[in-house]
Design a protein around this motif. Structure first.
Motif: not given
Lengths: 341, 632
Positions: A234, A241, A331, B112-116, B120-122, B124, B158, B160, B162-164, B176
């Motif tokens: 990541y 980007k 999260p 992908l960063s798991p914390l964002h 947000d990531q796209i 950016e 909104d 994260y 890991f939810e996908l 992205m």
């Protein structure tokens, strides 16, 4: 959320009971108690006039009862000579050594202990973070090697030795008095500007002494954590980007590398009280540390028991706080249940 | 007009042992609005080329010579730029990266960063290059998520990562990459980590957005199925040099270079004849002999049932619930599984990830306990319940059943030498003296075509294929009857895959082994197995002889799986219009009589001789024959 916190708080009750029992058990392991030792000493010298008073004290503090009863009286779950009067009822016990209630012995040392240890923790974070980030992002550079070397020296030097050396030099160069947390003339005086400055000046040496090892360890840990994260996919994604390197570093890998440090807060809070026993003794700092040490040596059991239990309580609260912080910041922990597996 | 022109690119890597040349004199170009596929094995330098184009080469790499010209009207100044001449982390390169050239990676799980949040990531990238504020970026992101066909773009903003699911994550990656409407999209193995049905959808998506955004695509892959379905032009790379390039039609119809021919021959196809063998680039000869052949024990006859799973069910409790009410949820991993494996055959177990394939294998291995049902194993004295085995019987069972893992990199202890790894089973089971063990270990090495001199080496000095052979040797050490192969080739290149598949085939016939071959790759299973069992959502939906299942699939799920496999054949491209993965893997949406709700028992019905399908609607036999015909 509220339900979760309540459940955690309820869960602390049995934990604390187990810890208090273990504490009491371990403190009572050496043969005899403070008073019976005193009696023995008096008998050996042939003095018997004050023995009656000591015998009275033994009864007064239920020391003549069986072990389990003694423990329960201390905690406040069993009627003692004055009914239910233990920790639960807010009676923290009596210190034989100081001949004062425990609260009065520990109380005055508390603020200075917390000030000193908080300063140390702040010092550790403020110094370790920039250096750790620098070392990780410029791995195997001269700077990295330099800090690594310094770090190992910090880890390897005995604290008290470093303390003595620094005290000597701060006395030679800055005229600071040796030992203590303020110049002797301020001891027992009300707070004033001069006393504040004196305390701040005296804080510097202990802070550095207590903090060096922690700083060195933290630099190593942050460097290792961050290095792991820096090679993650990541990070490449963010770079692809077109993000600026510094911006990217703070937003992604550093954020990920923080988790272990947040989890660490739980361990830091108890060390606010107990973190610096030996250094405090060597530098003659008026903190809880030396009190605990003497209490343990002279079997002043209610005093030492209370301090140990208090530290345990702080640990439990620290764990709760770091768990809550982790949930707020990560999260994956907060929303784990919504994930599709 | 070419968007990207690479000319004479040579890249060196400085390593501990000196300089290695990763890419040498590579020249090719990517025309506007076309898709070029860069094909090669791992280690051939494909990724180095993509890193060069992105300006993301690692610090120990050096561009020796050559140029990478990007010409695009969207560039500042409008003039073509040589990427090689730019400072990789300077503002000029950063302005190109993510804006004019974008990339998607193989692993949607880790890229992908798991914390964002996804949003947000796209967003950016848009904020960086389009000078928009965060509200506008959010709007652009929503638009982009709609373009990549997110089911609910507004909510996904909104979410994260890991939810996908994996497929959705890859869609988010594509969104992205595309948010700034790049002139060139680099797709580095974009579908390798995905299931076939998801892979087909992602390929379709890349094709669609390419049309819509008028961009060029450079696909990096080792999968000729992907090439055939996506590419207009193909560039074949081997050891850092271009072997052959041209239009896809030209290359598939008439491959010139031996390497390309060999690569094409190594790909398993559905059109292969019975008995036809793959031709690996580096074939190995197994030498079976010694203890593996001599030492025979009591066993059931060939062709008789060896393992029988009867109504096996297993559910996992997932204890996830965040801070609010952590309520345990039950997840049915295996639902009433009935399966028989006969001695000497290879049963292929096929399904998407999460369908319960590996759980089935683990249940047979008794690595996990099952909730209901029985697993019966026949050691030669009649079937015994595996769950009831104790002491010596269990130890004997452990010798008879072995496992080959998916990931040859993490399944070998990096701190043990190959010798330690291979000797360990003998130590655990107290077999043989030190000399006998040494002899057996050497024999195992010869058996999998490795030089016994390698025994003192550590796993890291071997390639993926060699490690997998060590894994196979370890599984064979105790002379087992049944080997559970858990996706043994999915982490390997096609040419190495062919080598391993042939090795497994040869070992099976020489040593009389029985396999349960777990894979999500239907073509591989088709090549190696005698019978196929298809799994979906913890149920077996179809079982039958391989040829019948592949040529005449009865169950809609099997049909969907087969339709989604990209064939390395330009005349058999995927029918993207007909694809609908979500519908195909949702049991409640299957047509009657296959429809399956949570309350139905997944009953297998014999619709052809020896060929079963899960059809609860036909279970009681009440359906008249005519209706049955109509349903099929």
């Amino acid at each position: 959320m509220i339900f979760y916190i309540l459940r955690r708080l309820l869960g602390m009750v049995p934990t604390l009971l187990v810890i208090s029992f273990l504490t009491f058990f371990i403190i009572e392991l050496p043969a005899g108690d403070y008073i019976s030792n005193q009696i023995a000493a008096l008998k050996a010298t042939g003095e018997s006039s004050s023995i009656a008073k000591l015998e009275f004290l033994r009864k007064e503090f239920a020391l003549d009862r069986p072990f389990l009863e003694r423990y329960l009286v201390w905690v406040g779950l069993w009627p003692g000579p004055h009914g239910f009067d233990g920790l639960i009822q807010g009676n923290w016990g009596w210190s034989f050594e100081y001949d004062k209630p425990v609260a009065e012995v520990v109380g005055p040392t508390m603020p200075l202990t917390i000030v000193l240890n908080a300063a140390t923790i702040l010092f550790v974070y403020v110094v370790a973070f920039p250096i750790g980030i620098y070392s990780a992002t410029r791995q195997y550079s001269w700077g990295d090697y330099g800090f690594t070397f310094l770090g190992y020296i910090g880890l390897a030097t005995p604290n008290f030795l470093l303390g003595l050396i620094l005290l000597y030099f701060s006395n030679r160069w800055f005229g600071l008095s040796i030992g203590g947390l303020m110049d002797p003339q301020y001891i027992g005086k009300p707070w004033s500007m001069g006393k504040m400055m004196s305390v701040l000046g005296h804080l510097i040496v202990p802070t550095i002494v207590i903090g060096t090892a922690g700083t060195a360890a933290m630099i190593r840990r942050l460097r290792a954590n961050l290095l792991d994260e820096l090679h993650r996919q990541y990070v490449t994604t963010a770079r692809a980007k077109g993000m600026r390197e510094a911006h990217l570093l703070v937003k992604y890998p550093l954020r990920m590398a923080l988790n272990p440090f947040i989890a660490d807060i739980g361990n830091l809070i108890p060390s606010l009280v107990s973190g610096s026993v030996i250094v405090s003794v060597v530098l003659n700092l008026p903190t809880v540390g030396p009190v605990l040490l003497t209490a343990l040596q002279s079997q002043d059991q209610f005093l030492s028991g209370f301090i140990l239990l208090f530290v345990a309580l702080l640990t439990l609260f620290g764990m709760l706080i770091s768990d809550l912080l982790l949930a707020v910041l990560d999260p994956r922990i907060r929303l784990g249940g919504r994930a599709v597996s | 007009m070419n968007v990207l022109t690479i000319d004479g690119l040579t890249v060196d890597f400085k390593t501990g042992e000196g300089t290695t040349r990763a890419v040498e004199g590579v020249s090719f170009s990517v025309p506007r609005n076309r898709t070029v596929a860069l094909v090669g094995e791992s280690g051939s330098g494909k990724t180095v080329i993509s890193q060069t184009i992105m300006g993301l080469l690692p610090a120990n790499a050096r561009i020796v010579s050559g140029s990478v010209m990007l010409s695009d009207p969207g560039l500042a100044g409008g003039k073509p730029v040589d990427i090689v001449s730019l400072d990789p982390s300077g503002p000029k390169m950063r302005a190109i990266r993510g804006d004019r050239i974008a990339i998607i990676f193989q692993e949607p799980m880790t890229s992908l960063s798991p914390l964002h949040t996804i949003g947000d990531q796209i967003g950016e990238a848009a904020e960086l290059h389009r000078k928009v504020d965060s509200a506008q970026a959010r709007e652009l992101t929503r638009e982009m998520l709609r373009l990549v066909r997110f089911p609910d773009p507004a909510r996904a903003l909104d979410a994260y990562p890991f939810e996908l699911s994996g497929g959705l994550r890859q869609r988010a990656m594509i969104a992205m990459a595309l948010i700034c409407h790049p002139a060139l999209l680099i797709a580095d193995e974009p579908t390798t980590a995905l299931d076939v049905t998801i892979q087909a959808e992602i390929l379709k998506l890349i094709k669609d957005v390419q049309q819509e955004l008028q961009m060029s695509v450079l696909v990096i892959t080792h999968d000729f199925g992907v090439v055939a379905n996506l590419a207009d032009d193909v560039v074949v790379i081997y050891h850092g040099r271009i072997m052959e390039s041209g239009s896809a039609r030209q290359l598939f119809a008439d491959p010139q270079h031996d390497y390309l021919k060999a690569l094409l021959n190594a790909v398993p196809r559905f059109t292969m004849n019975a008995g036809e063998r793959l031709v690996p680039i580096r074939p190995i000869e197994p030498h079976a002999g010694g203890f593996l052949v001599k030492e025979r024990r009591k066993a059931v006859e060939t062709g008789k049932p060896l393992v029988r799973l009867e109504n096996v069910s297993k559910s996992f409790i997932t204890r996830k619930g965040g801070l609010l009410g952590a309520r345990p949820r039950e997840f049915l991993a295996l639902d009433d599984i009935n399966l028989t494996i006969n001695r000497g055959e290879c049963v292929g177990l096929v399904g998407e990830s999460g369908s319960g394939k590996t759980t089935t294998a683990k249940a047979i291995l008794r690595a996990i306990s099952i909730d209901r049902g029985r697993i019966l194993y026949d050691c030669g004295d009649g079937p015994i319940d595996v769950a009831a085995m104790r002491g010596e019987v269990l130890k004997d069972y452990r010798r008879r059943v072995q496992l080959i893992f998916q990931d040859p990199f993490s399944s070998l202890n990096p701190r043990m030498t190959v010798n330690d790894i291979l000797v360990e089973p003998y130590i655990i089971h107290r077999i043989g003296t030190a000399e006998e063990r040494a002899e057996r270990v050497r024999e195992l090495m010869r058996l999998v075509g490795l030089d016994p001199r390698f025994l003192r080496r550590y796993p890291h000095s071997f390639s993926g294929g060699q490690r997998q052979r060590i894994g196979i040797a370890r599984a064979l050490a105790l002379n087992p009857e049944l080997i559970l192969c858990d996706e043994p080739t999915s982490a390997l290149d096609v040419s190495v895959q062919a080598q391993i598949l042939n090795l497994l085939k040869d070992l099976k016939s020489e040593l009389g082994l029985t396999y349960l071959f777990v894979s999500h790759n239907l073509a591989v299973v088709n090549y190696i197995s005698d019978r196929i069992a298809v799994m979906c959502r913890g149920r077996i939906v179809e079982v039958g002889p391989t040829k019948e299942v592949v040529s005449d699939p009865l169950h809609p799920y099997t049909q969907a799986l087969l339709a989604a496999v990209p064939e390395p054949d330009l005349d058999a491209r995927l029918d993207f219009e007909a694809l609908d993965a979500r519908k195909a893997s949702e049991p409640a949406l299957w047509p009657e009589p296959f429809r399956l709700t949570d309350d139905d028992a997944p009953t297998l019905v014999e619709l052809r001789p020896g060929h079963f399908a899960c059809a609860p609607g036909l279970a009681d036999g009440a359906m008249p024959a005519a209706l049955m015909e109509a349903a099929l």
